[in-house]
Motif scaffolding. Sequence first.
Motif, PDB file in Angstrom:
ATOM      1  N   VAL A 176      35.963  -4.520  61.807  1.00 35.48           N
ATOM      2  CA  VAL A 176      36.903  -4.617  61.223  1.00 35.48           C
ATOM      3  C   VAL A 176      37.867  -5.090  61.649  1.00 35.48           C
ATOM      4  CG1 VAL A 176      35.772  -3.528  59.533  1.00 35.48           C
ATOM      5  CG2 VAL A 176      37.897  -2.354  61.788  1.00 35.48           C
ATOM      6  N   GLU A 177      38.266  -5.213  62.835  1.00 37.78           N
ATOM      7  CA  GLU A 177      39.688  -5.562  63.654  1.00 37.78           C
ATOM      8  C   GLU A 177      39.322  -7.402  64.382  1.00 37.78           C
ATOM      9  OE1 GLU A 177      42.243  -5.207  67.669  1.00 37.78           O
ATOM     10  OE2 GLU A 177      40.133  -3.990  67.783  1.00 37.78           O
ATOM     11  N   ALA A 178      38.366  -7.414  64.797  1.00 40.48           N
ATOM     12  CA  ALA A 178      37.754  -8.836  64.910  1.00 40.48           C
ATOM     13  C   ALA A 178      37.768  -9.701  63.486  1.00 40.48           C
ATOM     14  CB  ALA A 178      36.339  -8.437  65.523  1.00 40.48           C
ATOM     15  N   GLY A 179      37.240  -9.418  62.640  1.00 43.38           N
ATOM     16  CA  GLY A 179      37.324 -10.050  61.134  1.00 43.38           C
ATOM     17  C   GLY A 179      38.626  -9.891  60.681  1.00 43.38           C
ATOM     18  N   LEU A 229      55.123  -8.472  59.173  1.00 41.79           N
ATOM     19  CA  LEU A 229      53.933  -8.060  59.113  1.00 41.79           C
ATOM     20  C   LEU A 229      53.264  -6.799  58.942  1.00 41.79           C
ATOM     21  CD1 LEU A 229      52.500 -10.190  62.082  1.00 41.79           C
ATOM     22  CD2 LEU A 229      53.149 -10.760  59.574  1.00 41.79           C
ATOM     23  N   ASP A 230      52.732  -6.312  58.414  1.00 38.25           N
ATOM     24  CA  ASP A 230      52.018  -4.705  58.057  1.00 38.25           C
ATOM     25  C   ASP A 230      50.760  -4.077  58.195  1.00 38.25           C
ATOM     26  OD1 ASP A 230      54.957  -4.426  56.991  1.00 38.25           O
ATOM     27  OD2 ASP A 230      54.284  -4.500  54.972  1.00 38.25           O
ATOM     28  N   ALA A 231      50.030  -3.670  59.134  1.00 43.81           N
ATOM     29  CA  ALA A 231      49.091  -3.652  59.188  1.00 43.81           C
ATOM     30  C   ALA A 231      48.635  -2.033  59.383  1.00 43.81           C
ATOM     31  CB  ALA A 231      48.194  -4.705  59.945  1.00 43.81           C
ATOM     32  N   CYS A 232      46.863  -1.637  59.504  1.00 43.42           N
ATOM     33  CA  CYS A 232      46.955  -0.068  59.498  1.00 43.42           C
ATOM     34  C   CYS A 232      45.525  -0.170  60.079  1.00 43.42           C
ATOM     35  CB  CYS A 232      46.456   0.295  58.584  1.00 43.42           C
ATOM     36  SG  CYS A 232      46.099   0.547  57.039  1.00 43.42           S
ATOM     37  N   ILE A 233      44.979   0.481  60.730  1.00 43.39           N
ATOM     38  CA  ILE A 233      43.530   0.966  61.141  1.00 43.39           C
ATOM     39  C   ILE A 233      42.891   1.839  60.884  1.00 43.39           C
ATOM     40  CG2 ILE A 233      43.758   0.707  62.945  1.00 43.39           C
ATOM     41  CD1 ILE A 233      41.354  -1.302  63.540  1.00 43.39           C
ATOM     42  N   MET A 234      41.440   2.361  60.728  1.00 41.04           N
ATOM     43  CA  MET A 234      40.975   3.453  61.108  1.00 41.04           C
ATOM     44  C   MET A 234      39.901   3.819  61.342  1.00 41.04           C
ATOM     45  SD  MET A 234      41.914   6.471  56.882  1.00 41.04           S
ATOM     46  CE  MET A 234      41.526   8.220  57.581  1.00 41.04           C
ATOM     47  N   ASP A 235      39.245   4.648  61.560  1.00 38.50           N
ATOM     48  CA  ASP A 235      38.620   5.166  62.161  1.00 38.50           C
ATOM     49  C   ASP A 235      37.393   5.675  61.423  1.00 38.50           C
ATOM     50  OD1 ASP A 235      38.512   7.029  63.620  1.00 38.50           O
ATOM     51  OD2 ASP A 235      39.128   5.808  65.667  1.00 38.50           O
ATOM     52  N   GLU A 236      36.199   6.248  61.995  1.00 39.89           N
ATOM     53  CA  GLU A 236      34.800   6.984  61.381  1.00 39.89           C
ATOM     54  C   GLU A 236      35.426   8.933  62.128  1.00 39.89           C
ATOM     55  OE1 GLU A 236      33.406   6.143  65.602  1.00 39.89           O
ATOM     56  OE2 GLU A 236      34.976   5.315  63.764  1.00 39.89           O
ATOM     57  N   LYS A 237      35.885   8.082  62.713  1.00 38.33           N
ATOM     58  CA  LYS A 237      36.820  10.457  62.984  1.00 38.33           C
ATOM     59  C   LYS A 237      38.071  10.428  62.308  1.00 38.33           C
ATOM     60  CE  LYS A 237      34.249   9.398  67.624  1.00 38.33           C
ATOM     61  NZ  LYS A 237      35.435   9.823  69.270  1.00 38.33           N
ATOM     62  N   GLY A 238      38.417   9.503  60.980  1.00 41.08           N
ATOM     63  CA  GLY A 238      39.370  10.144  60.749  1.00 41.08           C
ATOM     64  C   GLY A 238      41.140   9.599  61.661  1.00 41.08           C
ATOM     65  N   ASN A 239      41.102   8.890  62.697  1.00 37.16           N
ATOM     66  CA  ASN A 239      42.297   8.166  63.771  1.00 37.16           C
ATOM     67  C   ASN A 239      42.059   7.448  62.739  1.00 37.16           C
ATOM     68  OD1 ASN A 239      41.655  10.346  65.676  1.00 37.16           O
ATOM     69  ND2 ASN A 239      39.930   9.355  66.460  1.00 37.16           N
ATOM     70  N   ALA A 240      43.714   7.542  62.837  1.00 40.33           N
ATOM     71  CA  ALA A 240      44.534   6.002  62.000  1.00 40.33           C
ATOM     72  C   ALA A 240      45.637   5.208  63.299  1.00 40.33           C
ATOM     73  CB  ALA A 240      45.053   6.462  60.893  1.00 40.33           C
ATOM     74  N   GLY A 241      45.823   3.887  62.433  1.00 39.21           N
ATOM     75  CA  GLY A 241      47.250   3.230  63.167  1.00 39.21           C
ATOM     76  C   GLY A 241      47.495   2.973  62.597  1.00 39.21           C
ATOM     77  N   SER A 242      48.927   2.547  62.631  1.00 40.14           N
ATOM     78  CA  SER A 242      49.420   2.202  61.469  1.00 40.14           C
ATOM     79  C   SER A 242      50.975   0.710  62.527  1.00 40.14           C
ATOM     80  CB  SER A 242      49.976   2.098  60.536  1.00 40.14           C
ATOM     81  OG  SER A 242      50.812   1.040  59.679  1.00 40.14           O
ATOM     82  N   VAL A 243      51.572  -0.602  61.670  1.00 37.29           N
ATOM     83  CA  VAL A 243      52.516  -0.884  61.678  1.00 37.29           C
ATOM     84  C   VAL A 243      52.788  -1.344  60.779  1.00 37.29           C
ATOM     85  CG1 VAL A 243      52.291  -1.305  64.394  1.00 37.29           C
ATOM     86  CG2 VAL A 243      51.723  -3.124  62.418  1.00 37.29           C
ATOM     87  N   THR A 244      54.511  -1.524  61.145  1.00 42.45           N
ATOM     88  CA  THR A 244      55.314  -1.950  59.522  1.00 42.45           C
ATOM     89  C   THR A 244      56.332  -2.934  59.875  1.00 42.45           C
ATOM     90  OG1 THR A 244      56.912  -0.473  58.940  1.00 42.45           O
ATOM     91  CG2 THR A 244      54.383  -0.268  58.122  1.00 42.45           C
ATOM     92  N   LEU A 258      31.606   4.315  59.724  1.00 45.39           N
ATOM     93  CA  LEU A 258      32.651   3.549  59.003  1.00 45.39           C
ATOM     94  C   LEU A 258      34.020   3.185  59.054  1.00 45.39           C
ATOM     95  CD1 LEU A 258      32.015   4.773  55.304  1.00 45.39           C
ATOM     96  CD2 LEU A 258      30.996   2.477  56.311  1.00 45.39           C
ATOM     97  N   SER A 259      34.331   1.934  59.352  1.00 44.45           N
ATOM     98  CA  SER A 259      35.938   2.067  59.936  1.00 44.45           C
ATOM     99  C   SER A 259      36.434   1.068  58.786  1.00 44.45           C
ATOM    100  CB  SER A 259      35.971   1.399  61.062  1.00 44.45           C
ATOM    101  OG  SER A 259      35.619   2.922  62.061  1.00 44.45           O
ATOM    102  N   GLY A 260      37.797   1.040  58.815  1.00 39.28           N
ATOM    103  CA  GLY A 260      38.582  -0.550  58.133  1.00 39.28           C
ATOM    104  C   GLY A 260      39.916  -0.394  58.386  1.00 39.28           C
ATOM    105  N   ALA A 261      40.641  -2.200  58.485  1.00 41.14           N
ATOM    106  CA  ALA A 261      41.147  -2.680  58.624  1.00 41.14           C
ATOM    107  C   ALA A 261      42.431  -3.125  57.541  1.00 41.14           C
ATOM    108  CB  ALA A 261      41.547  -3.668  59.387  1.00 41.14           C
TER     109      ALA A 261
END
Length: 316
Positions: A60-63, A90-105, A189-192
């Motif tokens: 998802v990061e690469a995409g 810019l705003d963005a967030c990402i979340m992985d399969e372990k429930g870890n998450a990171g975000s910038v606003t 699963l992961s998402g961005a």
Amino acid sequence: MLNRRRFLTLSSLSGLFPSLAFQPGSVAPAPLVISTWKQPKANAAAQAVLDRGGRALEAVEAGVRIPEADPNDTSVGYGGLPDRDGRVTLDACIMDEKGNAGSVTYLEKIMHPISVARAVMEKSPHVMLSGEGALAFALAQGFKKENLLTKSSEAAWREWLKTAKYKPIINIERHDTIGMLAMDSKGDLSGACTTSGLAYKMNGRVGDSPIIGAGLFVDNEIGGACATGLGELVMRTCGSFLVVELMRQGRSPQQACEEAALRIVKKQDYKEVQVGFLATNRQGEVGAYSIQPGFSYTVSRGGKTEVLEAKSFLGK
């Protein structure tokens, strides 16, 4: 639950009509990539990661880095239309399969906010960094400052200044977001989600895209969801979290997306706004639904990519 006869019937139909595997409610094995709007290049970049055995997080990061670096995409990253003061934030967030998450606003001058969000997740004790603090962190991590305001976006902003009339246009500016979900070969699963925000927004405005539970949410036991459209409406309903929780309660991804959109419709004047939800569960079922017609999404699996249009409340 499907009985044996219905399962065999669906299996035979999918053999005759492979594209049925991409419709909401269908089932297919991992790996899988889905994204909001027409994003075949972004999906291809994510799929390439999965094809070589990479994690869904890496995919998802690469995409989403693809539209972030595209100067012709005026709602994400480089080339994004600025706020009313001419600043591309810019705003963005990402979340992985372990429930870890990171975000910038409210991040400026960094080409790939999604990669900064991942660094926040993996290299800081926090989930979200904003503004000058996010920029300082990015620079400390080796990211480089760049001018993100292209000549064409600056020209469009200066033309807008002549009237300074603010009104988001349904499905035209693609409502500030690419959201992407992926399932890798392990079934993880992961998402961005990444955006330059609504064009000509008030300085300092942050929408749903970088907010875990609003623009994006992933629970590896259940599934993942992302949102697009007018972020204020998504934030008020914790939209993506709601979709995942509805799936936890037994709804299909399609049913969950529809119910989340209908909750907005019941409480808001919806006739001139757009919100769309996209989701998948652990079984590989895909759901998509929006308030207005015209919300498209891209699905990649089994060596095939298709752009589909979601069902909508006003498109009945």
